[in-house]
Design an enzyme around this catalytic site. Structure first.
Site, PDB file in Angstrom:
ATOM      1  N   GLU B  52       0.812  -1.220   0.000  1.00 24.81           N
ATOM      2  CA  GLU B  52       0.000   0.000   0.000  1.00 24.81           C
ATOM      3  C   GLU B  52       0.845   1.269   0.000  1.00 24.81           C
ATOM      4  OE1 GLU B  52      -0.573  -2.668   1.823  1.00 24.81           O
ATOM      5  OE2 GLU B  52      -2.684  -3.264   1.600  1.00 24.81           O
ATOM      6  N   PHE B 114     -11.669  -7.845  13.616  1.00 22.31           N
ATOM      7  CA  PHE B 114     -10.572  -8.265  12.754  1.00 22.31           C
ATOM      8  C   PHE B 114     -10.252  -7.154  11.749  1.00 22.31           C
ATOM      9  CE2 PHE B 114      -9.153 -10.456   8.793  1.00 22.31           C
ATOM     10  CZ  PHE B 114      -7.885 -10.784   9.266  1.00 22.31           C
ATOM     11  N   GLN B 115      -8.996  -6.814  11.647  1.00 17.63           N
ATOM     12  CA  GLN B 115      -8.507  -5.765  10.746  1.00 17.63           C
ATOM     13  C   GLN B 115      -9.157  -4.413  10.994  1.00 17.63           C
ATOM     14  OE1 GLN B 115      -8.343  -7.347   6.672  1.00 17.63           O
ATOM     15  NE2 GLN B 115      -6.280  -8.073   7.177  1.00 17.63           N
ATOM     16  N   LYS B 164     -17.697  -1.123   5.775  1.00 18.00           N
ATOM     17  CA  LYS B 164     -18.165  -2.029   4.721  1.00 18.00           C
ATOM     18  C   LYS B 164     -19.689  -1.997   4.563  1.00 18.00           C
ATOM     19  CE  LYS B 164     -17.210  -6.600   2.852  1.00 18.00           C
ATOM     20  NZ  LYS B 164     -16.608  -7.922   3.087  1.00 18.00           N
ATOM     21  N   MET B 482      24.451   8.769   2.260  1.00 20.22           N
ATOM     22  CA  MET B 482      24.197  10.001   3.007  1.00 20.22           C
ATOM     23  C   MET B 482      24.432   9.786   4.509  1.00 20.22           C
ATOM     24  SD  MET B 482      23.670  13.097   2.533  1.00 20.22           S
ATOM     25  CE  MET B 482      22.740  13.695   1.126  1.00 20.22           C
TER      26      MET B 482
HETATM   27  C1  LIG Z   1      12.430   5.332   5.190  1.00 14.14           C
HETATM   28  C2  LIG Z   1      13.712   5.963   5.554  1.00 14.14           C
HETATM   29  N1  LIG Z   1      14.522   5.393   6.477  1.00 14.14           N
HETATM   30  C3  LIG Z   1      15.698   5.959   6.803  1.00 14.14           C
HETATM   31  C4  LIG Z   1      16.098   7.127   6.220  1.00 14.14           C
HETATM   32  C5  LIG Z   1      17.422   7.773   6.608  1.00 14.14           C
HETATM   33  N2  LIG Z   1      18.311   7.821   5.440  1.00 14.14           N
HETATM   34  C6  LIG Z   1      18.466   8.946   4.698  1.00 14.14           C
HETATM   35  S1  LIG Z   1      19.476   8.714   3.379  1.00 14.14           S
HETATM   36  C7  LIG Z   1      19.778   7.115   3.823  1.00 14.14           C
HETATM   37  C8  LIG Z   1      20.693   6.258   3.005  1.00 14.14           C
HETATM   38  C9  LIG Z   1      20.236   6.028   1.618  1.00 14.14           C
HETATM   39  O1  LIG Z   1      21.094   5.120   1.007  1.00 14.14           O
HETATM   40  P1  LIG Z   1      21.047   4.863  -0.544  1.00 14.14           P
HETATM   41  O2  LIG Z   1      19.652   4.639  -0.966  1.00 14.14           O
HETATM   42  O3  LIG Z   1      22.022   3.825  -0.907  1.00 14.14           O
HETATM   43  O4  LIG Z   1      21.452   6.293  -1.142  1.00 14.14           O
HETATM   44  P2  LIG Z   1      22.901   7.015  -1.156  1.00 14.14           P
HETATM   45  O5  LIG Z   1      22.897   8.016  -0.065  1.00 14.14           O
HETATM   46  O6  LIG Z   1      23.952   5.967  -0.972  1.00 14.14           O
HETATM   47  O7  LIG Z   1      22.953   7.646  -2.494  1.00 14.14           O
HETATM   48  C10 LIG Z   1      19.087   6.788   4.986  1.00 14.14           C
HETATM   49  C11 LIG Z   1      19.152   5.477   5.655  1.00 14.14           C
HETATM   50  C12 LIG Z   1      15.210   7.712   5.294  1.00 14.14           C
HETATM   51  N3  LIG Z   1      15.470   8.874   4.703  1.00 14.14           N
HETATM   52  N4  LIG Z   1      14.049   7.104   4.956  1.00 14.14           N
END
Ligand SMILES: Cc1ncc(C[n+]2csc(CCOP(=O)(O)OP(=O)(O)O)c2C)c(N)n1
Ligand SMILES: [Mg+2]
Lengths: 170, 585
Positions: B52, B114-115, B164, B482
């Site tokens: 979803e 449920f749900q 529903k 990052m």
């Molecule tokens: C759902 C979610 N969980 C955690 C984060 C924290 N976060 C920001 S950037 C990142 C790393 C992303 O890694 P990648 O997709 O390999 O991109 P890169 O920075 O290596 O280009 C994380 C864990 C986030 N933004 N979103």
């Protein structure tokens, strides 16, 4: 401290559709965004139009209060937000029920004080009173303060209701 | 008398009456009557996603690339809770969306059926508005209202939770009418006095800058047109937020590039040193301002925003104009022309020469590598090889997202879909699905990271099923880059849990899904591989192996100001970040 950072107490009147969840929206906004609620009262004020009026007493710096008003205004079921503290002269009243227990001199003194504050006795037993007092928040605070040494047991307060002075409505 | 329909029919009829052609969803017990109606009609196509969350991001991509409302349909309980991330994302980025959720029958609500989940309770803070329909007589009105609220004012997601039994009940249907909502009346036209004040400030500015945002995109292509006209007339420099990219053509001389944490040196310095900031449709977000005490200390500020709560929220402004960007721009232009404003040419010339000096720092330059693919190079090549096609770009979240924003260049609005406010990893693939559904013939590319992409990878299956030829261009640095960069900067290079271990073989993974996998490991083979990707008729996962330890520059470290930004040739990353800065995200 500049006026920008001064914490002020504001009373807001909020006209809302009386629909399910509207109070949750308002309260959720305050908790979600970290605003203060000092008191909050709500009741339907227009049966035909299904409108309720929420009175919120809140604390915050002037920019924060502006932000609170804007955020409230953004809620879909909110019709109007009026800051009674700055937009007009207003009267504010709160009702409290105050239970005091005791015998002898303390009891006599409590009753005497209640008369001075124009509180009404709404329940009495040989060793207790329930006083009903209305007034602004400071007056009620003062009354409760005086009752403390005289056997104060329990307090129930409504929170402030407020309305603007003069012929204009919000 | 109004036509009598059952609840599920009312839902479908109202979707049709609002011009909906596609919905993204996933079935379950509490929405079966609606799915039954979908089965029996042809005007609306349902796209079955694999999760979803994917439906919500697909709807966002669809909405952002078309200007229309995205529509989502999910079941009660887990269906609704899985949609929460996308709803929050749409709220933060002001994306119009109507999300219909099934609910247990009214008589079971509150009994832990449920749900059952308290969907309106859970989604109250992550929607613009939400409804629980308890009476079939309210359903048609609520559906119409949902579209009105989602698409007008500052757009956002709206949930309609339908038990529903209500889907089976008979009730009246009336067509949507242009009735004024009792309490919801967003302000569209800006206040003329404020607009005149703004034009006066513009007329007298010596070091002005336009700072524009997603509000321009939301206001529609006409707003971009008007913005271009005003920027040309004034001769002022212009920058934009991540969300606003494409509203002004990046090929133009007056364009300074994106501003903010990973914005250009010239954009950020110009923001810092300007004497007039004209904010149109942006919200002084913390990624943009850096530390607030030092934010553009000597400027007058004009702020145009449709949402009154955005005004003076983070930054106090001198002239506030509440209204829709296009309307306000139109009025501004009219006043500007009728007042025969002539900007101070001499002052502007010297302002531009300051800006040119900042530009000369060439803040986006990077060291090329003959053997390994630099991520910046990969985006540059991708841009060069796709810029003449009818291209839409989505992204995931991380370094690759910033590199995409910096090195891919946009000339038009609605071409760039990214998760800005919430920063949701996993946004890009489903968003690309949504964009491709809306633009079946276009080239839709998700510029991705190898970590992000695994969060919603299963939507490749959706793309295969519906023959949506999306291209997933993974800048595979084997790190949550990052996160790694911040750990290098703030945590002594202790790379705690940021290495992407046990990665799947993305080429084989693509094949397993029935898509095409392509890998490029050297700069020499990159161009050909990209061309092959473009020429592949179906969905592609492109595994672009890039250097692992690249950092994303320029960068304003947390707690710093615009004029304290780091460049790639700064002395490494051994700068002092203040204690207060360390607590920021
Ligand atoms: C759902 C979610 N969980 C955690 C984060 C924290 N976060 C920001 S950037 C990142 C790393 C992303 O890694 P990648 O997709 O390999 O991109 P890169 O920075 O290596 O280009 C994380 C864990 C986030 N933004 N979103
Ligand atoms: Mg990575």
């Amino acid at each position: 401290m500049s006026a920008e950072n001064q914490i002020e107490r504001h009373t807001l009147s909020v006209l809302v559709d009386n629909e399910a969840g509207v109070l949750a929206r308002v309260i959720g906004l305050f908790s979600g965004r970290g605003y203060n609620i000092d008191s909050l009262t709500v009741a339907e004020v227009d049966e035909q139009e299904h409108m309720s009026r929420i009175t919120i007493v809140t604390l915050g710096t002037p920019p924060m209060i502006e932000q609170i008003k804007a955020q409230l205004g953004r809620l879909v079921p909110v019709h109007r937000v009026v800051d009674l503290t700055v937009e007009c002269e207003s009267v504010e009243r709160e009702l409290a029920l105050v239970k005091v227990t005791g015998k002898g001199d303390a009891r006599v003194e409590a009753l005497r004080m209640s008369e001075a504050f124009r509180a009404r006795v709404v329940d009495a037993t040989p060793d207790s009173f329930v006083f009903e007092i209305t007034g602004n928040t400071e007056k009620i605070d003062a009354f409760i303060g005086l009752m403390k040494p005289l056997g104060l047991r329990e307090v129930s307060r409504t929170g402030a209701a407020a309305i603007s002075r003069g012929p204009e409505a919000m | 008398m109004d036509k009598q329909l059952n609840g599920a029919q009312i839902v479908l009829q109202s979707l049709q009456d609002h011009g909906v052609e596609h919905i993204f969803g996933y079935p379950g017990g509490a929405v079966l009557p609606i799915y039954d109606e979908i089965f029996q009609q042809e005007s609306i196509e349902h796209i079955l996603v694999r999760h979803e969350q994917g439906a919500t991001h697909a709807a966002e991509g669809y909405a952002r690339s078309t200007g229309k409302c995205g529509v989502v349909l999910v079941t009660s309980g887990p269906g609704a809770t899985n949609a929460v991330t996308g709803l929050t994302d749409a709220l933060m980025d002001s994306i119009p969306m109507v999300c219909i959720t099934g609910q247990v029958p009214t008589h079971l609500i509150g009994g832990d059926a449920f749900q059952e989940a308290d969907t309106v309770g859970i989604t109250r803070p992550c929607t613009k508005h939400n409804y629980l329909v308890k009476d079939i007589n309210d359903l048609a009105r609520i559906m119409h209202e949902a579209f009105q609220v989602a698409t007008t004012g500052r757009p956002g997601p709206v949930v309609v939770d339908i038990p529903k039994d209500i889907q089976f009940a008979l009730g009246p249907y009336m067509k949507p009418k242009a009735v004024k909502h009792k309490s919801y009346q967003p302000q569209i036209k800006g206040d003329m006095t404020a607009i005149k004040q703004a034009v006066e400030l513009i007329a007298n500015a010596k070091k002005p800058i336009f700072y524009t945002g997603g509000g321009i995109i939301n206001s529609g292509p006409h707003a971009s047109q008007l913005l271009r006209e005003l920027v040309k007339l004034t001769g002022f420099p212009i920058t934009s937020t991540l969300m606003g990219l494409g509203s002004y053509p990046s090929a133009d001389k007056q364009w300074l590039g994106m501003l903010g944490m990973h914005g250009t040196y010239e954009a950020n310095w110009a923001m810092h040193d300007c004497d007039l900031m004209i904010n149109i449709g942006a919200r002084f977000d913390d990624r943009i301002t850096g530390v607030l005490d030092k934010f553009s200390p000597n400027s007058k500020k004009i702020h145009v925003d449709i949402d009154p709560s955005s005004i003076n929220k983070n930054v106090m402004v001198d002239v506030a104009i509440v209204g829709d960007c296009a309307h306000v721009l139109e009025d501004m232009l009219r006043v500007y022309k009728s007042d025969a404003v002539t900007p101070d040419k001499k002052a502007l010339a010297s302002w531009w020469s300051e800006i040119e000096a900042w530009r000369d720092r060439k803040c986006l330059s990077y060291k090329k590598d003959a053997k390994a693919i630099k991520p910046q190079y990969a985006v540059e090549r991708l841009y060069e090889l796709t810029k003449d096609a009818d291209t839409y770009i989505t992204t995931e979240v991380g370094q690759h997202q910033m590199w995409a924003a910096q090195y891919y260049r946009f000339e038009d609005p609605n071409r760039w879909m990214t998760s800005g406010g919430l920063g949701t990893m996993g946004y890009g693939i489903p968003a690309a699905v949504g964009v491709q559904v809306a633009h079946p013939k276009s080239l839709v590319i998700d510029i991705a990271g190898e970590a992000s992409v695994q969060m919603t990878m299963q939507e490749i299956s959706t793309a295969v099923q519906y023959r949506l030829p999306i291209k997933i261009f993974i800048l595979n640095n084997e790190y949550m880059g990052m996160v790694r960069q911040w750990q290098e900067l703030l945590h002594g290079g202790r790379y705690s849990s940021s290495y992407s271990e046990a990665l799947p073989d993305f080429v084989k993974l693509a094949e397993a899904y029935g898509a095409t996998g392509i890998r490029a490991e050297t700069p020499a083979e990159l161009d050909d591989a990209i061309k092959r990707m473009i020429d592949t008729p179906g969905p592609v996962i492109f595994d672009c192996i890039v250097t692992k330890d690249e950092n994303c520059f320029p960068m304003i470290p947390s707690g710093a100001a615009h004029n304290e930004m780091l460049l790639a040739d700064s002395e490494g990353l051994d700068i002092e970040v203040s204690e207060a800065g360390k607590t920021l995200v």
